[in-house]
Motif scaffolding. Structure first.
Motif, PDB file in Angstrom:
ATOM      1  N   UNK A  33       0.819  -1.209   0.000  1.00  0.00           N
ATOM      2  CA  UNK A  33       0.000   0.000   0.000  1.00  0.00           C
ATOM      3  C   UNK A  33       0.857   1.265   0.000  1.00  0.00           C
ATOM      4  N   UNK A  34       2.074   1.163   0.474  1.00  0.00           N
ATOM      5  CA  UNK A  34       2.995   2.304   0.423  1.00  0.00           C
ATOM      6  C   UNK A  34       3.642   2.436  -0.961  1.00  0.00           C
ATOM      7  N   UNK A  35       3.950   1.300  -1.583  1.00  0.00           N
ATOM      8  CA  UNK A  35       4.701   1.313  -2.838  1.00  0.00           C
ATOM      9  C   UNK A  35       3.828   1.469  -4.082  1.00  0.00           C
ATOM     10  N   UNK A  36       2.689   0.835  -4.118  1.00  0.00           N
ATOM     11  CA  UNK A  36       1.864   0.855  -5.328  1.00  0.00           C
ATOM     12  C   UNK A  36       1.485   2.260  -5.792  1.00  0.00           C
ATOM     13  N   UNK A  37       1.094   3.164  -4.909  1.00  0.00           N
ATOM     14  CA  UNK A  37       0.753   4.512  -5.391  1.00  0.00           C
ATOM     15  C   UNK A  37       1.942   5.284  -5.954  1.00  0.00           C
ATOM     16  N   UNK A  38       3.154   4.843  -5.650  1.00  0.00           N
ATOM     17  CA  UNK A  38       4.348   5.555  -6.108  1.00  0.00           C
ATOM     18  C   UNK A  38       4.853   5.084  -7.468  1.00  0.00           C
ATOM     19  N   UNK A  39       4.246   4.062  -8.022  1.00  0.00           N
ATOM     20  CA  UNK A  39       4.699   3.552  -9.325  1.00  0.00           C
ATOM     21  C   UNK A  39       4.450   4.596 -10.406  1.00  0.00           C
ATOM     22  N   UNK A  40       5.466   4.827 -11.234  1.00  0.00           N
ATOM     23  CA  UNK A  40       5.332   5.792 -12.324  1.00  0.00           C
ATOM     24  C   UNK A  40       4.365   5.289 -13.386  1.00  0.00           C
ATOM     25  N   UNK A  46       7.619  -4.799 -14.878  1.00  0.00           N
ATOM     26  CA  UNK A  46       8.837  -4.946 -14.079  1.00  0.00           C
ATOM     27  C   UNK A  46       8.689  -4.425 -12.662  1.00  0.00           C
ATOM     28  N   UNK A  47       8.222  -3.200 -12.466  1.00  0.00           N
ATOM     29  CA  UNK A  47       8.052  -2.748 -11.079  1.00  0.00           C
ATOM     30  C   UNK A  47       7.046  -3.598 -10.308  1.00  0.00           C
ATOM     31  N   UNK A  48       6.036  -4.092 -10.983  1.00  0.00           N
ATOM     32  CA  UNK A  48       5.058  -4.961 -10.320  1.00  0.00           C
ATOM     33  C   UNK A  48       5.694  -6.288  -9.930  1.00  0.00           C
ATOM     34  N   UNK A  49       6.541  -6.833 -10.801  1.00  0.00           N
ATOM     35  CA  UNK A  49       7.238  -8.087 -10.477  1.00  0.00           C
ATOM     36  C   UNK A  49       8.082  -7.933  -9.217  1.00  0.00           C
ATOM     37  N   UNK A  51       7.359  -6.362  -6.664  1.00  0.00           N
ATOM     38  CA  UNK A  51       6.489  -6.315  -5.489  1.00  0.00           C
ATOM     39  C   UNK A  51       5.835  -7.661  -5.168  1.00  0.00           C
ATOM     40  N   UNK A  52       6.033  -8.646  -6.026  1.00  0.00           N
ATOM     41  CA  UNK A  52       5.438  -9.962  -5.783  1.00  0.00           C
ATOM     42  C   UNK A  52       6.076 -10.615  -4.560  1.00  0.00           C
ATOM     43  N   UNK A  53       5.323 -11.438  -3.823  1.00  0.00           N
ATOM     44  CA  UNK A  53       5.827 -11.968  -2.556  1.00  0.00           C
ATOM     45  C   UNK A  53       7.086 -12.826  -2.664  1.00  0.00           C
ATOM     46  N   UNK A  54       7.379 -13.360  -3.817  1.00  0.00           N
ATOM     47  CA  UNK A  54       8.579 -14.193  -3.974  1.00  0.00           C
ATOM     48  C   UNK A  54       9.766 -13.399  -4.494  1.00  0.00           C
ATOM     49  N   UNK A  55       9.596 -12.098  -4.675  1.00  0.00           N
ATOM     50  CA  UNK A  55      10.687 -11.262  -5.161  1.00  0.00           C
ATOM     51  C   UNK A  55      11.771 -11.108  -4.096  1.00  0.00           C
ATOM     52  N   UNK A  56      13.001 -11.143  -4.538  1.00  0.00           N
ATOM     53  CA  UNK A  56      14.125 -10.926  -3.618  1.00  0.00           C
ATOM     54  C   UNK A  56      14.227  -9.456  -3.208  1.00  0.00           C
ATOM     55  N   UNK A  57      13.462  -8.595  -3.840  1.00  0.00           N
ATOM     56  CA  UNK A  57      13.509  -7.160  -3.540  1.00  0.00           C
ATOM     57  C   UNK A  57      12.560  -6.740  -2.415  1.00  0.00           C
ATOM     58  N   UNK A  58      11.778  -7.690  -1.887  1.00  0.00           N
ATOM     59  CA  UNK A  58      10.897  -7.376  -0.763  1.00  0.00           C
ATOM     60  C   UNK A  58      11.791  -7.122   0.448  1.00  0.00           C
ATOM     61  N   UNK A  59      11.570  -6.025   1.180  1.00  0.00           N
ATOM     62  CA  UNK A  59      12.457  -5.705   2.301  1.00  0.00           C
ATOM     63  C   UNK A  59      12.395  -6.708   3.448  1.00  0.00           C
ATOM     64  N   UNK A  60      13.482  -6.781   4.178  1.00  0.00           N
ATOM     65  CA  UNK A  60      13.565  -7.717   5.313  1.00  0.00           C
ATOM     66  C   UNK A  60      12.508  -7.440   6.374  1.00  0.00           C
ATOM     67  N   UNK A  61      12.046  -6.208   6.469  1.00  0.00           N
ATOM     68  CA  UNK A  61      11.014  -5.889   7.461  1.00  0.00           C
ATOM     69  C   UNK A  61       9.707  -6.620   7.200  1.00  0.00           C
ATOM     70  N   UNK A  62       9.527  -7.134   6.006  1.00  0.00           N
ATOM     71  CA  UNK A  62       8.315  -7.893   5.663  1.00  0.00           C
ATOM     72  C   UNK A  62       8.494  -9.395   5.928  1.00  0.00           C
ATOM     73  N   UNK A  63       9.697  -9.815   6.166  1.00  0.00           N
ATOM     74  CA  UNK A  63       9.980 -11.256   6.299  1.00  0.00           C
ATOM     75  C   UNK A  63       9.803 -11.749   7.723  1.00  0.00           C
ATOM     76  N   UNK A  64       9.456 -13.037   7.830  1.00  0.00           N
ATOM     77  CA  UNK A  64       9.328 -13.715   9.115  1.00  0.00           C
ATOM     78  C   UNK A  64      10.575 -14.585   9.291  1.00  0.00           C
TER      79      UNK A  64
END
Length: 65
Positions: A33-40, A46-49, A51-64
């Motif tokens: 919800x923070x990132x989607x509104x900022x997409x150009x 590519x930017x959507x990919x 944000x997918x849950x299996x992306x290595x670019x998801x920040x560590x703060x989202x990980x368990x």
């Protein structure tokens, strides 16, 4: 299918996929919800990919851990 049911099914799917990929669903949804509104260009895959849950670019703060 009523729109409310489809929306609920979509959110449930996102939450369950986040869990299966080792993410905290609340933190992941907050990140989305923070990132989607900022997409150009929201239709650029590519930017959507990234944000997918299996992306290595998801920040560590989202990980368990």
């Amino acid at each position: 299918m009523p729109r409310g049911a489809k929306a609920s099914a979509t959110i449930y799917s996102v939450i369950e996929t986040a869990k299966e990929n080792g993410l905290n669903p609340f933190q992941y949804l907050k990140y989305l919800f923070e990132q989607l509104p900022q997409l150009d260009e929201p239709k650029d895959p590519q930017p959507l990919d990234d944000l997918l849950p299996w992306s290595s670019k998801i920040p560590l703060t989202c990980r368990v851990f």
